[in-house]
Design a protein around this motif. Structure first.
Motif, short mmCIF file in Angstrom:
data_model
loop_
_atom_site.label_atom_id
_atom_site.label_comp_id
_atom_site.label_asym_id
_atom_site.label_seq_id
_atom_site.Cartn_x
_atom_site.Cartn_y
_atom_site.Cartn_z
N LEU A 10 117.67 1.22 10.35
CA LEU A 10 117.75 0.89 8.93
C LEU A 10 116.85 -0.30 8.60
O LEU A 10 116.16 -0.30 7.57
CB LEU A 10 119.19 0.58 8.54
CG LEU A 10 120.15 1.78 8.55
CD1 LEU A 10 121.59 1.32 8.41
CD2 LEU A 10 119.80 2.76 7.43
N GLU A 11 116.84 -1.30 9.47
CA GLU A 11 115.97 -2.47 9.23
C GLU A 11 114.50 -2.07 9.28
O GLU A 11 113.68 -2.63 8.55
CB GLU A 11 116.27 -3.55 10.26
CG GLU A 11 117.61 -4.24 10.02
CD GLU A 11 117.91 -5.31 11.06
OE1 GLU A 11 117.32 -5.24 12.17
OE2 GLU A 11 118.72 -6.21 10.77
N SER A 67 122.66 8.34 13.76
CA SER A 67 121.49 7.87 14.50
C SER A 67 120.79 6.72 13.79
O SER A 67 119.99 5.99 14.40
CB SER A 67 120.50 9.03 14.71
OG SER A 67 119.90 9.41 13.48
N TYR A 68 121.08 6.54 12.50
CA TYR A 68 120.50 5.42 11.77
C TYR A 68 121.36 4.18 11.99
O TYR A 68 122.22 3.84 11.19
CB TYR A 68 120.40 5.76 10.27
CG TYR A 68 119.26 6.69 9.93
CD1 TYR A 68 117.99 6.19 9.70
CD2 TYR A 68 119.45 8.06 9.86
CE1 TYR A 68 116.93 7.03 9.39
CE2 TYR A 68 118.40 8.92 9.56
CZ TYR A 68 117.14 8.40 9.33
OH TYR A 68 116.10 9.25 9.03
N LYS A 116 126.31 7.67 4.74
CA LYS A 116 127.20 7.31 5.85
C LYS A 116 128.56 6.90 5.32
O LYS A 116 129.60 7.25 5.90
CB LYS A 116 126.59 6.18 6.68
CG LYS A 116 125.36 6.57 7.48
CD LYS A 116 124.77 5.39 8.26
CE LYS A 116 125.65 5.00 9.43
NZ LYS A 116 125.03 3.95 10.26
N GLU A 117 128.58 6.18 4.22
CA GLU A 117 129.85 5.74 3.65
C GLU A 117 130.66 6.93 3.16
O GLU A 117 131.90 6.95 3.29
CB GLU A 117 129.59 4.76 2.50
CG GLU A 117 130.86 4.11 1.97
CD GLU A 117 130.59 3.06 0.91
OE1 GLU A 117 131.55 2.39 0.50
OE2 GLU A 117 129.42 2.91 0.48
N ASP A 128 125.97 -1.90 8.45
CA ASP A 128 125.43 -1.12 7.33
C ASP A 128 125.62 -1.85 6.00
O ASP A 128 124.70 -1.94 5.19
CB ASP A 128 126.12 0.25 7.26
CG ASP A 128 125.89 1.09 8.50
OD1 ASP A 128 124.73 1.42 8.78
OD2 ASP A 128 126.87 1.40 9.20
N PHE A 129 126.81 -2.37 5.80
CA PHE A 129 127.11 -3.05 4.54
C PHE A 129 126.33 -4.36 4.41
O PHE A 129 125.92 -4.74 3.31
CB PHE A 129 128.61 -3.30 4.42
CG PHE A 129 129.43 -2.05 4.30
CD1 PHE A 129 129.12 -1.10 3.34
CD2 PHE A 129 130.51 -1.82 5.15
CE1 PHE A 129 129.87 0.08 3.23
CE2 PHE A 129 131.25 -0.66 5.04
CZ PHE A 129 130.94 0.30 4.07
N LEU A 130 126.09 -5.04 5.52
CA LEU A 130 125.30 -6.28 5.48
C LEU A 130 123.85 -5.98 5.13
O LEU A 130 123.22 -6.72 4.36
CB LEU A 130 125.39 -7.01 6.81
CG LEU A 130 126.76 -7.62 7.14
CD1 LEU A 130 126.74 -8.25 8.53
CD2 LEU A 130 127.16 -8.67 6.10
#
Length: 202
Positions: free
Chosen positions: A37-38, A31-32, A56-57, A66-68
């Protein structure tokens, strides 16, 4: 005995399948998304965003966005190595090199890997939405290489693009101070303070 063993194995597999440091299940973690996240980062909860992305990873739920976001957080923390790793993961999951070149260049600059930074910046346009940041990074790179006149040109171009941004004046102030041009450094520092009065002045 066999039935008990099978039951225990099933329990262990179930526990491992959704385990993470935060104790959130896969649905809660999923859900994130990027917006959520931002929002955490904007609220000053970057550490929470980091924890969620790591969780999550662990469950193979993390993707390019997510990684960015992870890379942006590390860059703001001036952690070049961690940012580089996050960008590499983003690229491996589908991020386009040209769209991540500015961030990777910044990560390399934090590590003082100037040649690698230059190679990345060749893929960055000095105009458009990322033009200002690209010019500022090019100016920083020129300063590090001792190309002061070139740095001045980049700072001037950045000032033309965003004349009210105090970061240009701060960059110029630091550059001129390093060159022992004290009057120019003071003038640039005063200009930065005029644009952002919250900046401390000696």
């Amino acid at each position: 005995m066999v039935r008990i063993y099978g039951f225990l194995v099933a329990l262990l597999l179930a526990a491992c399948g959704d385990s993470n440091e935060l104790g959130l299940d896969s649905n809660e973690l999923a859900s994130y998304d990027k917006a959520a996240l931002e929002k955490l980062v904007e609220e000053g909860r970057a550490s929470r965003a980091l924890e969620i992305i790591r969780a999550k990873e662990q469950l193979n739920l993390a993707g390019t966005e997510d990684f960015l976001i992870l890379a942006d957080i590390y860059l703001k923390q001036l952690n070049g190595v961690a940012a580089q790793v996050a960008i590499e993961k983003a690229r491996n999951s589908g991020a386009i090199r040209s769209q991540t070149a500015l961030s990777m260049g910044s990560a390399y600059m934090l590590q003082r890997r100037l040649e690698d930074a230059k190679a990345e910046l060749r893929n960055v346009m000095l105009s458009g939405s990322g033009g200002f940041e690209a010019l500022m990074l090019q100016a920083d790179l020129a300063v590090q290489e001792g190309s002061i006149e070139l740095a001045r040109k980049y700072y001037a171009a950045a000032a033309d693009m965003q004349p009210e941004n105090h970061r240009v004046d701060l960059g110029v102030a630091l550059m001129e101070l390093g060159e022992r041009n004290f009057d120019a450094a003071e003038a640039a520092a005063q200009a930065a303070h005029g644009k952002d009065p919250s900046l401390a002045m000696p």
